[in-house]
Design a protein around this motif. Structure first.
Motif, PDB file in Angstrom:
ATOM      1  N   THR A 100       0.803  -1.227   0.000  1.00  0.00           N
ATOM      2  CA  THR A 100       0.000   0.000   0.000  1.00  0.00           C
ATOM      3  C   THR A 100       0.835   1.276   0.000  1.00  0.00           C
ATOM      4  OG1 THR A 100      -0.182  -0.099   2.399  1.00  0.00           O
ATOM      5  CG2 THR A 100      -1.953  -1.111   1.113  1.00  0.00           C
ATOM      6  N   SER A 101       2.141   1.160   0.127  1.00  0.00           N
ATOM      7  CA  SER A 101       2.978   2.358   0.070  1.00  0.00           C
ATOM      8  C   SER A 101       3.270   2.762  -1.383  1.00  0.00           C
ATOM      9  CB  SER A 101       4.290   2.145   0.817  1.00  0.00           C
ATOM     10  OG  SER A 101       5.062   1.159   0.163  1.00  0.00           O
ATOM     11  N   ILE A 102       2.868   1.925  -2.348  1.00  0.00           N
ATOM     12  CA  ILE A 102       3.127   2.201  -3.763  1.00  0.00           C
ATOM     13  C   ILE A 102       1.845   2.688  -4.436  1.00  0.00           C
ATOM     14  CG2 ILE A 102       3.746   1.172  -5.985  1.00  0.00           C
ATOM     15  CD1 ILE A 102       5.647  -0.649  -4.509  1.00  0.00           C
ATOM     16  N   VAL A 103       1.956   3.808  -5.150  1.00  0.00           N
ATOM     17  CA  VAL A 103       0.855   4.377  -5.920  1.00  0.00           C
ATOM     18  C   VAL A 103       1.100   4.051  -7.385  1.00  0.00           C
ATOM     19  CG1 VAL A 103      -0.322   6.508  -6.581  1.00  0.00           C
ATOM     20  CG2 VAL A 103       0.557   6.242  -4.266  1.00  0.00           C
ATOM     21  N   VAL A 104       0.089   3.457  -8.046  1.00  0.00           N
ATOM     22  CA  VAL A 104       0.178   3.140  -9.470  1.00  0.00           C
ATOM     23  C   VAL A 104      -0.597   4.210 -10.233  1.00  0.00           C
ATOM     24  CG1 VAL A 104      -0.313   1.455 -11.269  1.00  0.00           C
ATOM     25  CG2 VAL A 104       0.315   0.688  -8.981  1.00  0.00           C
ATOM     26  N   THR A 105       0.099   4.925 -11.109  1.00  0.00           N
ATOM     27  CA  THR A 105      -0.510   5.970 -11.928  1.00  0.00           C
ATOM     28  C   THR A 105      -0.452   5.526 -13.379  1.00  0.00           C
ATOM     29  OG1 THR A 105       0.308   7.621 -10.368  1.00  0.00           O
ATOM     30  CG2 THR A 105      -0.472   8.423 -12.492  1.00  0.00           C
ATOM     31  N   THR A 106      -1.612   5.455 -14.030  1.00  0.00           N
ATOM     32  CA  THR A 106      -1.697   5.031 -15.418  1.00  0.00           C
ATOM     33  C   THR A 106      -2.206   6.189 -16.260  1.00  0.00           C
ATOM     34  OG1 THR A 106      -2.226   2.799 -14.686  1.00  0.00           O
ATOM     35  CG2 THR A 106      -2.647   3.309 -16.995  1.00  0.00           C
ATOM     36  N   TYR A 107      -1.438   6.547 -17.283  1.00  0.00           N
ATOM     37  CA  TYR A 107      -1.820   7.612 -18.211  1.00  0.00           C
ATOM     38  C   TYR A 107      -2.307   6.988 -19.505  1.00  0.00           C
ATOM     39  CZ  TYR A 107       0.790  10.687 -15.117  1.00  0.00           C
ATOM     40  OH  TYR A 107       1.238  11.380 -14.020  1.00  0.00           O
ATOM     41  N   GLU A 108      -3.416   7.499 -20.043  1.00  0.00           N
ATOM     42  CA  GLU A 108      -3.940   7.027 -21.324  1.00  0.00           C
ATOM     43  C   GLU A 108      -3.961   8.204 -22.286  1.00  0.00           C
ATOM     44  OE1 GLU A 108      -8.070   5.282 -23.167  1.00  0.00           O
ATOM     45  OE2 GLU A 108      -7.650   4.974 -21.049  1.00  0.00           O
ATOM     46  N   GLY A 109      -3.100   8.142 -23.318  1.00  0.00           N
ATOM     47  CA  GLY A 109      -3.000   9.213 -24.296  1.00  0.00           C
ATOM     48  C   GLY A 109      -1.733  10.026 -24.117  1.00  0.00           C
ATOM     49  N   ILE A 110      -1.561  10.983 -25.018  1.00  0.00           N
ATOM     50  CA  ILE A 110      -0.382  11.848 -24.994  1.00  0.00           C
ATOM     51  C   ILE A 110      -0.861  13.294 -25.007  1.00  0.00           C
ATOM     52  CG2 ILE A 110       1.692  12.535 -26.254  1.00  0.00           C
ATOM     53  CD1 ILE A 110       1.775   9.699 -27.402  1.00  0.00           C
ATOM     54  N   HIS A 111      -0.290  14.110 -24.142  1.00  0.00           N
ATOM     55  CA  HIS A 111      -0.658  15.525 -24.072  1.00  0.00           C
ATOM     56  C   HIS A 111      -0.283  16.229 -25.379  1.00  0.00           C
ATOM     57  CE1 HIS A 111      -1.671  15.628 -19.777  1.00  0.00           C
ATOM     58  NE2 HIS A 111      -0.685  14.771 -19.611  1.00  0.00           N
ATOM     59  N   ASN A 112      -1.168  17.119 -25.845  1.00  0.00           N
ATOM     60  CA  ASN A 112      -0.905  17.869 -27.069  1.00  0.00           C
ATOM     61  C   ASN A 112      -0.630  19.346 -26.769  1.00  0.00           C
ATOM     62  OD1 ASN A 112      -3.411  18.773 -26.351  1.00  0.00           O
ATOM     63  ND2 ASN A 112      -4.475  18.015 -28.159  1.00  0.00           N
ATOM     64  N   HIS A 113      -0.119  19.600 -25.574  1.00  0.00           N
ATOM     65  CA  HIS A 113       0.188  20.967 -25.144  1.00  0.00           C
ATOM     66  C   HIS A 113       1.372  20.904 -24.179  1.00  0.00           C
ATOM     67  CE1 HIS A 113      -1.656  20.216 -21.162  1.00  0.00           C
ATOM     68  NE2 HIS A 113      -2.406  19.383 -21.860  1.00  0.00           N
ATOM     69  N   PRO A 114       2.044  22.030 -23.970  1.00  0.00           N
ATOM     70  CA  PRO A 114       3.191  22.012 -23.040  1.00  0.00           C
ATOM     71  C   PRO A 114       2.735  21.868 -21.591  1.00  0.00           C
ATOM     72  CG  PRO A 114       2.816  24.229 -23.869  1.00  0.00           C
ATOM     73  CD  PRO A 114       1.889  23.328 -24.625  1.00  0.00           C
ATOM     74  N   CYS A 115       3.629  21.395 -20.776  1.00  0.00           N
ATOM     75  CA  CYS A 115       3.381  21.220 -19.351  1.00  0.00           C
ATOM     76  C   CYS A 115       3.275  22.595 -18.686  1.00  0.00           C
ATOM     77  CB  CYS A 115       4.520  20.403 -18.744  1.00  0.00           C
ATOM     78  SG  CYS A 115       4.378  20.124 -16.995  1.00  0.00           S
ATOM     79  N   GLU A 116       2.173  22.837 -17.969  1.00  0.00           N
ATOM     80  CA  GLU A 116       1.952  24.155 -17.384  1.00  0.00           C
ATOM     81  C   GLU A 116       2.975  24.505 -16.315  1.00  0.00           C
ATOM     82  OE1 GLU A 116      -1.803  22.836 -16.626  1.00  0.00           O
ATOM     83  OE2 GLU A 116      -2.423  23.234 -18.676  1.00  0.00           O
ATOM     84  N   LYS A 117       3.294  23.565 -15.454  1.00  0.00           N
ATOM     85  CA  LYS A 117       4.278  23.830 -14.391  1.00  0.00           C
ATOM     86  C   LYS A 117       5.652  24.109 -14.980  1.00  0.00           C
ATOM     87  CE  LYS A 117       1.884  22.933 -10.596  1.00  0.00           C
ATOM     88  NZ  LYS A 117       1.883  23.526  -9.317  1.00  0.00           N
ATOM     89  N   LEU A 118       5.992  23.382 -16.033  1.00  0.00           N
ATOM     90  CA  LEU A 118       7.272  23.584 -16.692  1.00  0.00           C
ATOM     91  C   LEU A 118       7.336  24.992 -17.283  1.00  0.00           C
ATOM     92  CD1 LEU A 118       9.975  22.356 -17.621  1.00  0.00           C
ATOM     93  CD2 LEU A 118       8.796  21.597 -19.684  1.00  0.00           C
ATOM     94  N   MET A 119       6.236  25.407 -17.913  1.00  0.00           N
ATOM     95  CA  MET A 119       6.201  26.747 -18.502  1.00  0.00           C
ATOM     96  C   MET A 119       6.261  27.821 -17.412  1.00  0.00           C
ATOM     97  SD  MET A 119       6.422  26.142 -21.593  1.00  0.00           S
ATOM     98  CE  MET A 119       6.268  27.774 -22.247  1.00  0.00           C
ATOM     99  N   GLU A 120       5.588  27.585 -16.274  1.00  0.00           N
ATOM    100  CA  GLU A 120       5.639  28.543 -15.165  1.00  0.00           C
ATOM    101  C   GLU A 120       7.060  28.678 -14.634  1.00  0.00           C
ATOM    102  OE1 GLU A 120       2.893  27.324 -12.167  1.00  0.00           O
ATOM    103  OE2 GLU A 120       1.159  27.565 -13.470  1.00  0.00           O
ATOM    104  N   THR A 121       7.791  27.585 -14.606  1.00  0.00           N
ATOM    105  CA  THR A 121       9.159  27.589 -14.110  1.00  0.00           C
ATOM    106  C   THR A 121      10.112  28.223 -15.120  1.00  0.00           C
ATOM    107  OG1 THR A 121       8.693  25.561 -12.910  1.00  0.00           O
ATOM    108  CG2 THR A 121      10.988  26.123 -13.195  1.00  0.00           C
ATOM    109  N   LEU A 122       9.913  27.915 -16.390  1.00  0.00           N
ATOM    110  CA  LEU A 122      10.843  28.382 -17.417  1.00  0.00           C
ATOM    111  C   LEU A 122      10.645  29.839 -17.818  1.00  0.00           C
ATOM    112  CD1 LEU A 122      11.073  25.349 -19.858  1.00  0.00           C
ATOM    113  CD2 LEU A 122      12.745  26.111 -18.194  1.00  0.00           C
ATOM    114  N   THR A 123       9.440  30.376 -17.696  1.00  0.00           N
ATOM    115  CA  THR A 123       9.178  31.744 -18.137  1.00  0.00           C
ATOM    116  C   THR A 123      10.091  32.762 -17.459  1.00  0.00           C
ATOM    117  OG1 THR A 123       6.912  31.152 -18.661  1.00  0.00           O
ATOM    118  CG2 THR A 123       7.377  33.492 -18.408  1.00  0.00           C
ATOM    119  N   PRO A 124      10.238  32.766 -16.126  1.00  0.00           N
ATOM    120  CA  PRO A 124      11.159  33.731 -15.514  1.00  0.00           C
ATOM    121  C   PRO A 124      12.615  33.527 -15.962  1.00  0.00           C
ATOM    122  CG  PRO A 124       9.770  32.738 -13.832  1.00  0.00           C
ATOM    123  CD  PRO A 124       9.515  32.018 -15.105  1.00  0.00           C
TER     124      PRO A 124
END
Length: 135
Positions: A100-124
């Protein structure tokens, strides 16, 4: 053998076959109409992460749209969609029943836009680089 007559015989044969198959398939049309067409499957990626929190920050914004009890597990599975208006990526999050200490995260599909957190970090950083490049 004359090559100019060969294509004609092939066309005649294929026309005869298609006419015959049309007669034979008249009874089979009902079966075909009932059968479902498979959708093109979207890629799926699963990650196992050791964490005390179920919600892991992956840089994208998610909206929870469901939760379901899972057999043989006391932890539910949560369903999320990406909040970007053109993105159809889905995410499932659940705890592993054996550990129970392990979280399984499954993604279905591929994002067609940039990562918002990455853009927030890179903009400055990009602004600072533009400022420094003036000198």
């Amino acid at each position: 053998m004359d090559t100019s007559t060969k294509p004609n015989t092939i066309l005649q044969n294929s026309a005869a076959l298609s006419a015959n198959s049309g007669e034979e398939n008249k009874g089979n049309n009902k079966r075909r109409a009932v059968g479902k067409m498979r959708k093109a499957s979207r890629p799926r990626f699963a990650f196992q992460t050791r964490s005390a929190d179920d919600i892991l920050d992956d840089g994208y914004r998610w909206r929870k749209y469901g939760q379901k009890a899972v057999k043989n597990s006391s932890y539910p599975r949560s369903y999320y969609r990406c909040t970007h208006h053109t993105c159809n990526v889905k995410k499932q999050v659940q705890r592993l029943s054996k550990d129970t200490s392990i979280v399984v995260t499954t993604y279905e599909g591929i994002h067609n836009h940039p990562c918002e957190k990455l853009m927030e970090t890179l903009t400055p950083l990009l602004r600072q680089m533009q400022f420094l490049s003036r000198f």
